[in-house]
Design a protein around this motif. Structure first.
Motif, PDB file in Angstrom:
ATOM      1  N   ILE A 166       0.842  -1.200   0.000  1.00 56.30           N
ATOM      2  CA  ILE A 166       0.000   0.000   0.000  1.00 56.30           C
ATOM      3  C   ILE A 166       0.878   1.251   0.000  1.00 56.30           C
ATOM      4  O   ILE A 166       0.638   2.212  -0.744  1.00 56.30           O
ATOM      5  N   ALA A 167       1.922   1.218   0.835  1.00 58.78           N
ATOM      6  CA  ALA A 167       2.820   2.379   0.949  1.00 58.78           C
ATOM      7  C   ALA A 167       3.508   2.682  -0.377  1.00 58.78           C
ATOM      8  O   ALA A 167       3.732   3.858  -0.721  1.00 58.78           O
ATOM      9  N   GLU A 168       3.859   1.639  -1.119  1.00 59.21           N
ATOM     10  CA  GLU A 168       4.525   1.857  -2.400  1.00 59.21           C
ATOM     11  C   GLU A 168       3.608   2.591  -3.374  1.00 59.21           C
ATOM     12  O   GLU A 168       4.034   3.534  -4.044  1.00 59.21           O
ATOM     13  N   GLU A 169       2.353   2.174  -3.446  1.00 59.15           N
ATOM     14  CA  GLU A 169       1.409   2.894  -4.313  1.00 59.15           C
ATOM     15  C   GLU A 169       1.187   4.317  -3.808  1.00 59.15           C
ATOM     16  O   GLU A 169       1.134   5.268  -4.587  1.00 59.15           O
ATOM     17  N   HIS A 170       1.040   4.448  -2.500  1.00 61.04           N
ATOM     18  CA  HIS A 170       0.758   5.754  -1.890  1.00 61.04           C
ATOM     19  C   HIS A 170       1.836   6.772  -2.263  1.00 61.04           C
ATOM     20  O   HIS A 170       1.529   7.880  -2.715  1.00 61.04           O
ATOM     21  N   ILE A 171       3.101   6.385  -2.089  1.00 70.77           N
ATOM     22  CA  ILE A 171       4.168   7.348  -2.358  1.00 70.77           C
ATOM     23  C   ILE A 171       4.300   7.630  -3.851  1.00 70.77           C
ATOM     24  O   ILE A 171       4.624   8.752  -4.263  1.00 70.77           O
ATOM     25  N   ASN A 172       4.003   6.631  -4.683  1.00 66.43           N
ATOM     26  CA  ASN A 172       4.020   6.882  -6.126  1.00 66.43           C
ATOM     27  C   ASN A 172       2.964   7.901  -6.520  1.00 66.43           C
ATOM     28  O   ASN A 172       3.203   8.762  -7.375  1.00 66.43           O
ATOM     29  N   VAL A 173       1.799   7.821  -5.887  1.00 68.70           N
ATOM     30  CA  VAL A 173       0.747   8.803  -6.163  1.00 68.70           C
ATOM     31  C   VAL A 173       1.166  10.184  -5.679  1.00 68.70           C
ATOM     32  O   VAL A 173       1.080  11.180  -6.413  1.00 68.70           O
ATOM     33  N   VAL A 174       1.629  10.263  -4.425  1.00 61.56           N
ATOM     34  CA  VAL A 174       1.992  11.558  -3.848  1.00 61.56           C
ATOM     35  C   VAL A 174       3.101  12.231  -4.654  1.00 61.56           C
ATOM     36  O   VAL A 174       3.007  13.407  -5.016  1.00 61.56           O
ATOM     37  N   GLN A 175       4.159  11.486  -4.949  1.00 64.51           N
ATOM     38  CA  GLN A 175       5.262  12.092  -5.700  1.00 64.51           C
ATOM     39  C   GLN A 175       4.846  12.425  -7.125  1.00 64.51           C
ATOM     40  O   GLN A 175       5.334  13.406  -7.695  1.00 64.51           O
ATOM     41  N   GLY A 176       3.944  11.628  -7.695  1.00 66.63           N
ATOM     42  CA  GLY A 176       3.418  11.962  -9.018  1.00 66.63           C
ATOM     43  C   GLY A 176       2.627  13.258  -8.987  1.00 66.63           C
ATOM     44  O   GLY A 176       2.764  14.116  -9.876  1.00 66.63           O
ATOM     45  N   LEU A 177       1.807  13.433  -7.956  1.00 67.24           N
ATOM     46  CA  LEU A 177       1.033  14.669  -7.818  1.00 67.24           C
ATOM     47  C   LEU A 177       1.933  15.876  -7.582  1.00 67.24           C
ATOM     48  O   LEU A 177       1.649  16.981  -8.053  1.00 67.24           O
ATOM     49  N   TRP A 178       3.028  15.677  -6.838  1.00 69.77           N
ATOM     50  CA  TRP A 178       3.950  16.793  -6.588  1.00 69.77           C
ATOM     51  C   TRP A 178       4.602  17.303  -7.878  1.00 69.77           C
ATOM     52  O   TRP A 178       5.128  18.410  -7.901  1.00 69.77           O
ATOM     53  N   ASP A 179       4.582  16.500  -8.914  1.00 69.68           N
ATOM     54  CA  ASP A 179       5.137  16.932 -10.203  1.00 69.68           C
ATOM     55  C   ASP A 179       4.051  17.410 -11.167  1.00 69.68           C
ATOM     56  O   ASP A 179       4.282  17.489 -12.380  1.00 69.68           O
ATOM     57  N   SER A 180       2.861  17.736 -10.642  1.00 77.70           N
ATOM     58  CA  SER A 180       1.767  18.180 -11.507  1.00 77.70           C
ATOM     59  C   SER A 180       2.146  19.400 -12.342  1.00 77.70           C
ATOM     60  O   SER A 180       1.681  19.570 -13.472  1.00 77.70           O
ATOM     61  N   TYR A 181       2.995  20.260 -11.776  1.00 78.46           N
ATOM     62  CA  TYR A 181       3.422  21.463 -12.478  1.00 78.46           C
ATOM     63  C   TYR A 181       4.938  21.489 -12.627  1.00 78.46           C
ATOM     64  O   TYR A 181       5.658  21.251 -11.664  1.00 78.46           O
ATOM     65  N   GLU A 182       5.389  21.771 -13.822  1.00 75.89           N
ATOM     66  CA  GLU A 182       6.817  22.005 -14.007  1.00 75.89           C
ATOM     67  C   GLU A 182       7.196  23.300 -13.295  1.00 75.89           C
ATOM     68  O   GLU A 182       6.343  24.146 -12.987  1.00 75.89           O
ATOM     69  N   ASP A 183       8.487  23.476 -13.026  1.00 74.61           N
ATOM     70  CA  ASP A 183       8.920  24.561 -12.144  1.00 74.61           C
ATOM     71  C   ASP A 183       8.665  25.954 -12.704  1.00 74.61           C
ATOM     72  O   ASP A 183       8.628  26.926 -11.958  1.00 74.61           O
ATOM     73  N   ASP A 184       8.492  26.054 -14.023  1.00 76.84           N
ATOM     74  CA  ASP A 184       8.211  27.360 -14.633  1.00 76.84           C
ATOM     75  C   ASP A 184       6.822  27.383 -15.256  1.00 76.84           C
ATOM     76  O   ASP A 184       6.573  28.071 -16.246  1.00 76.84           O
ATOM     77  N   ALA A 185       5.883  26.645 -14.646  1.00 72.67           N
ATOM     78  CA  ALA A 185       4.533  26.505 -15.224  1.00 72.67           C
ATOM     79  C   ALA A 185       3.658  27.727 -15.004  1.00 72.67           C
ATOM     80  O   ALA A 185       2.631  27.883 -15.672  1.00 72.67           O
ATOM     81  N   PHE A 186       4.042  28.614 -14.080  1.00 73.92           N
ATOM     82  CA  PHE A 186       3.179  29.755 -13.749  1.00 73.92           C
ATOM     83  C   PHE A 186       3.852  31.080 -14.121  1.00 73.92           C
ATOM     84  O   PHE A 186       4.492  31.723 -13.277  1.00 73.92           O
ATOM     85  N   PRO A 187       3.694  31.528 -15.365  1.00 74.44           N
ATOM     86  CA  PRO A 187       4.284  32.817 -15.751  1.00 74.44           C
ATOM     87  C   PRO A 187       3.550  34.008 -15.121  1.00 74.44           C
ATOM     88  O   PRO A 187       4.126  35.070 -14.928  1.00 74.44           O
ATOM     89  N   ARG A 188       2.252  33.825 -14.821  1.00 69.76           N
ATOM     90  CA  ARG A 188       1.422  34.913 -14.264  1.00 69.76           C
ATOM     91  C   ARG A 188       1.617  36.202 -15.067  1.00 69.76           C
ATOM     92  O   ARG A 188       1.907  37.267 -14.518  1.00 69.76           O
ATOM     93  N   ASP A 189       1.467  36.054 -16.357  1.00 73.60           N
ATOM     94  CA  ASP A 189       1.705  37.136 -17.317  1.00 73.60           C
ATOM     95  C   ASP A 189       0.399  37.884 -17.546  1.00 73.60           C
ATOM     96  O   ASP A 189      -0.481  37.435 -18.300  1.00 73.60           O
ATOM     97  N   VAL A 190       0.249  39.023 -16.886  1.00 71.86           N
ATOM     98  CA  VAL A 190      -0.980  39.814 -16.984  1.00 71.86           C
ATOM     99  C   VAL A 190      -1.174  40.347 -18.405  1.00 71.86           C
ATOM    100  O   VAL A 190      -2.272  40.308 -18.968  1.00 71.86           O
ATOM    101  N   GLU A 191      -0.096  40.811 -19.015  1.00 69.73           N
ATOM    102  CA  GLU A 191      -0.186  41.418 -20.352  1.00 69.73           C
ATOM    103  C   GLU A 191      -0.728  40.433 -21.378  1.00 69.73           C
ATOM    104  O   GLU A 191      -1.514  40.805 -22.262  1.00 69.73           O
ATOM    105  N   HIS A 192      -0.352  39.178 -21.265  1.00 75.59           N
ATOM    106  CA  HIS A 192      -0.801  38.173 -22.230  1.00 75.59           C
ATOM    107  C   HIS A 192      -1.892  37.262 -21.653  1.00 75.59           C
ATOM    108  O   HIS A 192      -2.226  36.233 -22.244  1.00 75.59           O
ATOM    109  N   ASN A 193      -2.445  37.664 -20.514  1.00 81.67           N
ATOM    110  CA  ASN A 193      -3.556  36.944 -19.902  1.00 81.67           C
ATOM    111  C   ASN A 193      -3.239  35.460 -19.708  1.00 81.67           C
ATOM    112  O   ASN A 193      -4.058  34.581 -19.961  1.00 81.67           O
ATOM    113  N   GLN A 194      -2.037  35.201 -19.226  1.00 84.52           N
ATOM    114  CA  GLN A 194      -1.629  33.809 -19.022  1.00 84.52           C
ATOM    115  C   GLN A 194      -1.150  33.611 -17.582  1.00 84.52           C
ATOM    116  O   GLN A 194      -0.061  34.034 -17.220  1.00 84.52           O
ATOM    117  N   TYR A 195      -1.995  32.967 -16.784  1.00 85.06           N
ATOM    118  CA  TYR A 195      -1.617  32.650 -15.408  1.00 85.06           C
ATOM    119  C   TYR A 195      -0.764  31.395 -15.368  1.00 85.06           C
ATOM    120  O   TYR A 195       0.228  31.330 -14.649  1.00 85.06           O
TER     121      TYR A 195
END
Length: 444
Positions: free
Chosen positions: A150-179
């Motif tokens: 169970i723990a093996e699946e659990h940690i695979n899910v958690v670590q997979g979720l922690w990578d949901s966003y790449e490190d530069d996924a949020f430009p928060r660019d107001v001028e181009h309307n891109q959060y």
């Protein structure tokens, strides 16, 4: 001497690790729920250069539990409170994979990691006490090896979720309307035997990539799990010989999983009893032992065996053969107790009293304890130590004020933090995002 330094973590464990630490006049009797006291311990550790603090936990109590376990803080809430009022020390909390949902845990730990600017850690446990099942609506307590599946699946899910966003996924660019850059947002779609989780997580990564994974399992299944997933491992450390054996085993298994030996750090538990002289240390030991009656010691011993009743046996006869009792609870601990009893021809009375107040190898004068720490480090038994004093009083402050300076003078300790994240300060690699890593490898 190598160029590597010894680093230390500290257990934030109410009044201390002894079952009756709350009775000592060195600590407040309500230490397990006294935030000001626990903050004081944390700040002293941070000022001394400890790499992390660690909050233990359990999900089941009864009238035979350690008294201060009946009333104590939930780890993640406590760590969230400490995050903005500490600066460098890592914040490690215990969470059960057997009785928690991966998505919730991923959110909570990622939040603490963001609040602390990359100082969070997760002590992954599978919950040894069978009574835990009575507090959750999940049927019977899973068998030991199943808990690790169970723990093996659990940690695979958690670590997979922690990578949901790449490190530069949020430009928060107001001028181009891109959060958010949608191309850098990833859905997990995990389908396993125990968990089915879609994702993505609704929080991004911290300065250290992902929280640090700690693990304390010492059974063969637990060691294999740690070697594959953990960044740091707590071991019991009965003796330098057993610690070297565990150290080598975990490191070798990590290499077999394609990791580098230094990618995983090993921390034996350090519960020193010390003094300016041997006589003072001995008196200190006798004082701590006197806090417990033999009846209470038998109850304390019983918790490792799912609260087995040891009062039914002859106190001064050899430690009883218990068969499979305890094998689905604290398996590595109960096996170590039985082995030590056989090797030393111990009676039940001796085993019970030893377990409540163990005179570990780290006993003696300040110089003795400092030298023993150095010996273990040089022998390849430890990368560092997790400090868990019997009582958070004189021995804690004496260790900081008298043992650490000896280690520092000999070149084995440096109170200066190496960075701002927990990964930097214990010397394990930044956790790269799997999708960015794949992208880099694809372009090579």
């Amino acid at each position: 001497m190598s160029n590597k330094k010894i680093d230390f973590g500290i257990m934030l464990n109410g009044p201390g690790s002894h079952m009756h630490a709350w009775k000592s006049d060195e600590v407040p009797s309500d230490a397990s729920t006294n935030f000001d006291f626990q903050l004081k311990i944390a700040r002293q550790a941070e000022e001394a250069g400890f790499s992390f603090l660690f909050v233990a936990d359990g999900l089941y109590i009864n009238d035979k539990s350690i008294p201060h376990f009946l009333n104590r803080f939930e780890p993640l809430t406590l760590l969230a409170a400490l995050a903005p009022i500490t600066r460098y020390i890592g914040l490690v909390g215990t969470i059960s994979t057997s009785y928690s949902e991966p998505f919730t845990i991923a959110r909570q730990l990622a939040t603490i990691d963001k609040l602390s600017h990359g100082r969070a850690g997760w002590n992954v446990v599978t919950s040894p006490l069978e009574g835990s099942a009575d507090n959750y609506s999940k049927g019977e307590h899973p068998e030991h090896d199943v808990r690790y599946d169970i723990a093996e699946e659990h940690i695979n899910v958690v670590q997979g979720l922690w990578d949901s966003y790449e490190d530069d996924a949020f430009p928060r660019d107001v001028e181009h309307n891109q959060y958010v850059d949608q191309d850098k947002m990833h859905t997990l779609n995990y389908q396993g035997n125990y968990f089915q989780v879609k994702g993505p997580l609704n929080i991004d990564r911290s300065e250290q990539g992902q929280p640090v994974i700690f693990q304390a399992g010492a059974s063969p299944k637990g060691q294999a799990y740690a070697a594959q997933y953990a960044d740091a491992v707590f071991i019991i450390g009965e003796s330098i010989e057993s610690a070297v054996k565990n150290y080598d085993s975990i490191k070798q298994q990590a290499v077999e999983y394609g990791r580098q030996p230094d990618d995983i750090k090993i921390y034996p538990i350090l519960s020193p009893i010390l003094g300016e002289t041997i006589d003072i240390a001995e008196a200190r030991y006798d004082e701590i032992k006197s806090l417990t009656t033999i009846e209470e010691a038998l109850t304390y011993l019983g918790r490792y065996y799912d609260h087995h009743d040891f009062s039914q046996y002859e106190l001064d006869a050899p430690f009883p053969e218990l068969g499979d009792v305890g094998k689905n609870s604290f398996r590595a601990t109960t096996e170590a107790i039985a082995q030590r009893a056989r090797d030393n021809n111990l009676t039940l009375r001796q085993v019970a009293l030893e377990e409540t107040t163990r005179k570990s190898p780290f006993f003696g004068t300040y110089k003795d304890v400092a030298q023993t720490i150095i010996d273990w480090f040089e022998a390849g038994a430890a990368d560092g130590f997790i400090f868990g004093p019997h009582i958070y009083g004189d021995n804690y402050e004496e260790f900081i004020n008298n043992v650490l300076p000896i280690l520092e003078a000999k070149g084995y300790y440096d109170a200066t933090y190496q960075g701002t994240t927990l990964r930097e300060n214990i010397g394990v690699p930044f956790k790269a995002n799997r999708y960015q890593q794949q992208s880099v490898e694809h372009t090579k």
